[in-house]
Design a protein around this motif. Structure first.
Motif: not given
Lengths: 429, 311
Positions: B63, B71, B73-74, B101, B148-151, B182
Motif C-alpha cells: 500500500n 504486515d 498478518n495481512k 495471524k 484471516h482474510k489476508p489482503k 484480495a
C-alpha cells in the motif's frame, strides 16, 4: 517479540505434548517403575534367602567346626573325616546336594587358611561368613593361649572406634551437627536429576524441532511469527511440560512410596530404621536432616536447573534445526550428551573435595556449573561464588540462545543437505 | 494502484546470488504470476515478501508504505513445501493458524465453520490431521492460509498435490478471493493456470526478472505470424511469396494447415488470395502459449514449431 503469539506457541507446544499417549504413559508409569526397581533387590534377596545351600565341612582339627554356624542362607554339615575321606571323593559321592565343601586344615593355627572347594565360583556371602567365623574363633584361641586373665576384655577395650561428628556454626553462632554423607547424597541426587532432565527435555525439544521441519509445517509457521518466537515458545513449552511431569511424578511417587512403605513396614523398613538408629549413636538422624537448609538448596536448584536447561535447550533446538530427520541428529547430540556426561563426572569428582580448585572452576564454567553446584551447595559455597556462577550461567544461556536462534532460523528452511558443525558456524553470520 | 511493490531487492547466500536487483509491482485486486524454473529465486523472493528472510538491499512496500513486522498478518502464504501438525485436530489446527495471524478465537471459529462447510469437511473437524487423505489435508492447509482474510495471498505451486477436480475447486476459490478484493501472487510451473487466471506475470531466471508484463501483451509480442487455415474440399494452394506451410493434415476431405506468413504480408492479402482459389472454412491466428514463451525465454531456444499451441 509479539506476546500473544509467543504465548500461543507455548500453549500449543504444551498442550500437544501433554496430550501425547507416550507422555501420559511415561508420566504415569515412571513412579511405579522406580518403586519396582527399588523393590527388585529387596525381593531378590528374599527369594535368595529361601534357597538354603548345603555346605559340607571337613574339620581336620576336629574342634573348630562348631564355630561355623548355619543361617538362613547356608546349612553347614559336619562330615566325619574317617567316613568320607578327601573332598574330591566326597563331592563325587554327593555332588548334587552340596554347594561347596569347606576344609579346615590341621595347620590352620599357623597358616590362617581355610579352603573352599566348589564347582562354580564361590558366593561372596559364604566367603565373608567363613572369614568372620574363623577369624573370631582363631583370635579367641590365640588370646586364650597366652593364659592371661581378662586379656580378651582388655583387648576389646583397646579396640577404639572414633566417631567423627562435624559441627558447623550457623550465622547466628549456633552449633549444628551436620552429616557429610547426607549432604553428599542430597547433592548427587540433585545433580543426577539435573543431568537426567536436561537430556530428557533437551531431546524432547530437539525432536519437536525436527518434527516441525520434516512435517514441512515450519515455513507456514514462520510466515506468521519470528523464528525466535517459535524457538523460545518451544523451549518454554517443553520446560512447562517438564515441570508438570516432575510435579505428577513427585505426587505419584509419594503415594506409591507410602503404599509400598506400609507393606514393607513390618520387615525391611523397620530393619533399615533400626540400622540407621544404630549408626547415629547419640546424634539423631533427625537433627542432621534438620541442619541442611532445604529451602535454600531448593531455591538454588531451581535457579541452576532453569539456567542449565535454557543453556542446553537452545543448543538442542539449534542442532535439531540442522537435520532433516531424527536419525541424522546423533552427530550433533553426541557432543552435547558428552559435555553433559562430563559435567556429571565433574560433579562426582567435586563431591570428594567440594571446595577445591576443580570444584571452583567447574562452578564457573556454565556447561558444568548446573550439575557441579548441586553437589557443592549442601557444603555452603561462598556467596560471591554462587552469585558469580549464576551470573555467568545466565549470561551464557542468553548469549547461547541468541546464537542458537541464528542457526535455527537458517536451519529450519534448509532441506536435503547434511550439515556439519562448520556449516552451522557459517549460519551464525 | 500498486498494492505490492518490490523495489530493487537483492539477496545473496554465501557465494550464491539468489536475487539480483529484482523489482516488480502488483496491482490491487489482481492475480500476478511469478514464473521461473526451479532455483531461479522465486522462493527467495516470496520468503522476503513474507518477512521470513530479509533482503540484503532494496525494500518491499505494501500500500505504498515499506512493510512492517505487523504486515505479516495481512499476508496469507501457502508454501510449496507445506505440511501440518499430524497429531492436531483439524479444528484446533485451523484456529491455531488463524490466531497466529492475530485473529480472535471467536472470529476464527465463525470463519472456520464456513470454510469447512464450503470444502465439505465439517464432519472432519474433530479428526486428527493424520486421519485425513492428502487432498483433504491440502484443503485444510488452504483454509489455514486464507482464514484471516489476508489482503495479500501468496501461493507457491498451489495445485501440486491436488487432483484435477480439487484443483478446479481451488482455482475457483482463488478467483473468488480475488473478486472479494484480495491481491494474489501466484508462483507456479503450471502455465495453463497462468493463462487462465493471471493478468500479469514476471518471469525470473538466474536471479533476475527476464520478462514481465500483461499476459496477453506478452503473447502478442511473442507471436510468430502463425495461422491455422481450414480449406474445404481441396488442399491449401501453395503461395511461396505469401507464406510457408509448416504442417498439413487432411480430415474428411477438409485440410487443416499451419502456415507462417512471410514478413510484410498482411492477413487481408492472404485471405483475399485464398478466397479466389479455394473454399475457406476457417482462418485463425495462433498465439504462442505461456508454456512456449517460458521455455523459449529460459533456454533461449524455441520449442519445436507448431508443437504445443493452444488457441
Amino acid at each position: 517479540m509479539n506476546k500473544n503469539r509467543f504465548f500461543l506457541i507455548v500453549q500449543r507446544e504444551y498442550l500437544e505434548t501433554v496430550a501425547k499417549k507416550s507422555f501420559i504413559v511415561m508420566t504415569l508409569l515412571m513412579p511405579f517403575l522406580i518403586v519396582l526397581l527399588g523393590g527388585v533387590p529387596v525381593l531378590l534377596e528374599k527369594l535368595n534367602k529361601s534357597d538354603v545351600k548345603t555346605v559340607a565341612v571337613i574339620d581336620e582339627t576336629n574342634q573348630l567346626a562348631s564355630a561355623i554356624k548355619s543361617d538362613e542362607a547356608f546349612h553347614f554339615e559336619l562330615i566325619e573325616q574317617a567316613t568320607e575321606g578327601n573332598p574330591r571323593q566326597l563331592y563325587d559321592n554327593r555332588g548334587d546336594e552340596l554347594y561347596a565343601i569347606v576344609v579346615i586344615p590341621r595347620d590352620i593355627e599357623s597358616t590362617h587358611q581355610v579352603l573352599v572347594y566348589s564347582e562354580s565360583s564361590v558366593n561372596s556371602v559364604l566367603v565373608s561368613h567363613l572369614h568372620t567365623a574363623m577369624s573370631r574363633v582363631l583370635t579367641d584361641a590365640k588370646i586364650a593361649s597366652y593364659g592371661i586373665d581378662g586379656l580378651d576384655k582388655i583387648l576389646k577395650e583397646c579396640n577404639i572406634d572414633v566417631d567423627v561428628r562435624s559441627i558447623k556454626w550457623s550465622d547466628e553462632g549456633d552449633e549444628q551437627t551436620s552429616s557429610t554423607e547426607l549432604a553428599m547424597l542430597i547433592g548427587i541426587v540433585l545433580s543426577l536429576m539435573s543431568y537426567m532432565f536436561v537430556i530428557m527435555y533437551g531431546s524432547m525439544i530437539m525432536n519437536s524441532v525436527i518434527e516441525e521441519k520434516s512435517n514441512r509445517i515450519v515455513e507456514v509457521i514462520v510466515s506468521s511469527c519470528k523464528p525466535i518466537e517459535l524457538m523460545l515458545g518451544k523451549i518454554v513449552g517443553v520446560a512447562l511440560v517438564g515441570l508438570t511431569q516432575m510435579l505428577i511424578w513427585s505426587i505419584l511417587l509419594g503415594i506409591v512410596g507410602s503404599i509400598v512403605g506400609i507393606g514393607f513396614a513390618s520387615t525391611e523398613a523397620q530393619a533399615v530404621a533400626g540400622a540407621m538408629a544404630e549408626a547415629s549413636t547419640d546424634s539423631s538422624i533427625i537433627e542432621m536432616l534438620g541442619s541442611i537448609n532445604y529451602l535454600q538448596i531448593l531455591g538454588f536448584f531451581a535457579i541452576y536447573f532453569v539456567g542449565g536447561f535454557l543453556l542446553y535447550a537452545s543448543l538442542f533446538a539449534a542442532f535439531g534445526s540442522a537435520v532433516d530427520q531424527a536419525s541424522d541428529a546423533s552427530q550433533f547430540t553426541t557432543p552435547i550428551v558428552m559435555i553433559i556426561v562430563i559435567a556429571l563426572y565433574a560433579a562426582i569428582a567435586c563431591m570428594e573435595n567440594p571446595d577445591g580448585d576443580i570444584a571452583f572452576w567447574c562452578s564457573m564454567i556454565p556447561f558444568t556449573s548446573p550439575m557441579v553446584m548441586m553437589v557443592r551447595l549442601p557444603f555452603d559455597v561462598p556467596a560471591w561464588q554462587s552469585l558469580l556462577s549464576i551470573a555467568i550461567l545466565y549470561a551464557s544461556a542468553i548469549g547461547l540462545t541468541a546464537l542458537s536462534a541464528r542457526i535455527y532460523r537458517t536451519g529450519i528452511l534448509l532441506y536435503g543437505k547434511k550439515n556439519s558443525i562448520k556449516d552451522l558456524i557459517k549460519w551464525l553470520k | 494502484m500498486n498494492f505490492l511493490e518490490v523495489k530493487d531487492v537483492a539477496k545473496q547466500y554465501g557465494s550464491h546470488i539468489a536475487l539480483k536487483h529484482v523489482s516488480m509491482s502488483v496491482d490491487q485486486g489482481s492475480i500476478y504470476g511469478l514464473l521461473g524454473p526451479n532455483g531461479a529465486g522465486k522462493t527467495s523472493l516470496i520468503r522476503i515478501i513474507n518477512q521470513i528472510t530479509h533482503p540484503d538491499s532494496g525494500e518491499v512496500c505494501i500500500n505504498g508504505k515499506p512493510m512492517t513486522a505487523d504486515d505479516v498478518n495481512k499476508i496469507g502464504y501457502l508454501p510449496e513445501e507445506r505440511g501440518l501438525y499430524k497429531k492436531m485436530k483439524v479444528a484446533d489446527h485451523i484456529i491455531y493458524l488463524a490466531r497466529l495471524k492475530g485473529m480472535k478465537r471467536a472470529d476464527a471459529q465463525v470463519e472456520m465453520r464456513q470454510w469447512l462447510e464450503r470444502f465439505d469437511l465439517s464432519q472432519w473437524a474433530n479428526k486428527k490431521i493424520e486421519a485425513l487423505s492428502k487432498g483433504m489435508a491440502q484443503k485444510v492447509q488452504f483454509i489455514g492460509t486464507v482464514i484471516h482474510k489476508p489482503k495479500l495471498l501468496i501461493f507457491d505451486e498451489p495445485f501440486s498435490g491436488f487432483d484435477p477436480v480439487n484443483a478446479e475447486i481451488l482455482k475457483q476459490e482463488i478467483v473468488r478471493l480475488r473478486d472479494e478484493g484480495a491481491t494474489i501472487l501466484f508462483s507456479t510451473h503450471n502455465m495453463g493456470s497462468v493463462e487462465a487466471v493471471c493478468q500479469n506475470i514476471s518471469l525470473i531466471n538466474h536471479a533476475e526478472v527476464v520478462l514481465e508484463g500483461e499476459v496477453n501483451a506478452i503473447r502478442q509480442k511473442y507471436k510468430k505470424n502463425l495461422f491455422t487455415v481450414l480449406t474445404l474440399g481441396s488442399p491449401l494452394p501453395i503461395y511461396n511469396d505469401l507464406y510457408a506451410i509448416d504442417k498439413m493434415s487432411v480430415n474428411c476431405g477438409n485440410t487443416e494447415s499451419l502456415i507462417r506468413l512471410r514478413p510484410g504480408v498482411t492477413i487481408r492479402e492472404v485471405i483475399a488470395r485464398l478466397n479466389e482459389e479455394c473454399n475457406l472454412g476457417g482462418f485463425q491466428e495462433l498465439l504462442p502459449s505461456m508454456h512456449e514463451i517460458f521455455i523459449e525465454t529460459v533456454t533461449g531456444k524455441p520449442v519445436s514449431e507448431g508443437g504445443q499451441y493452444n488457441e
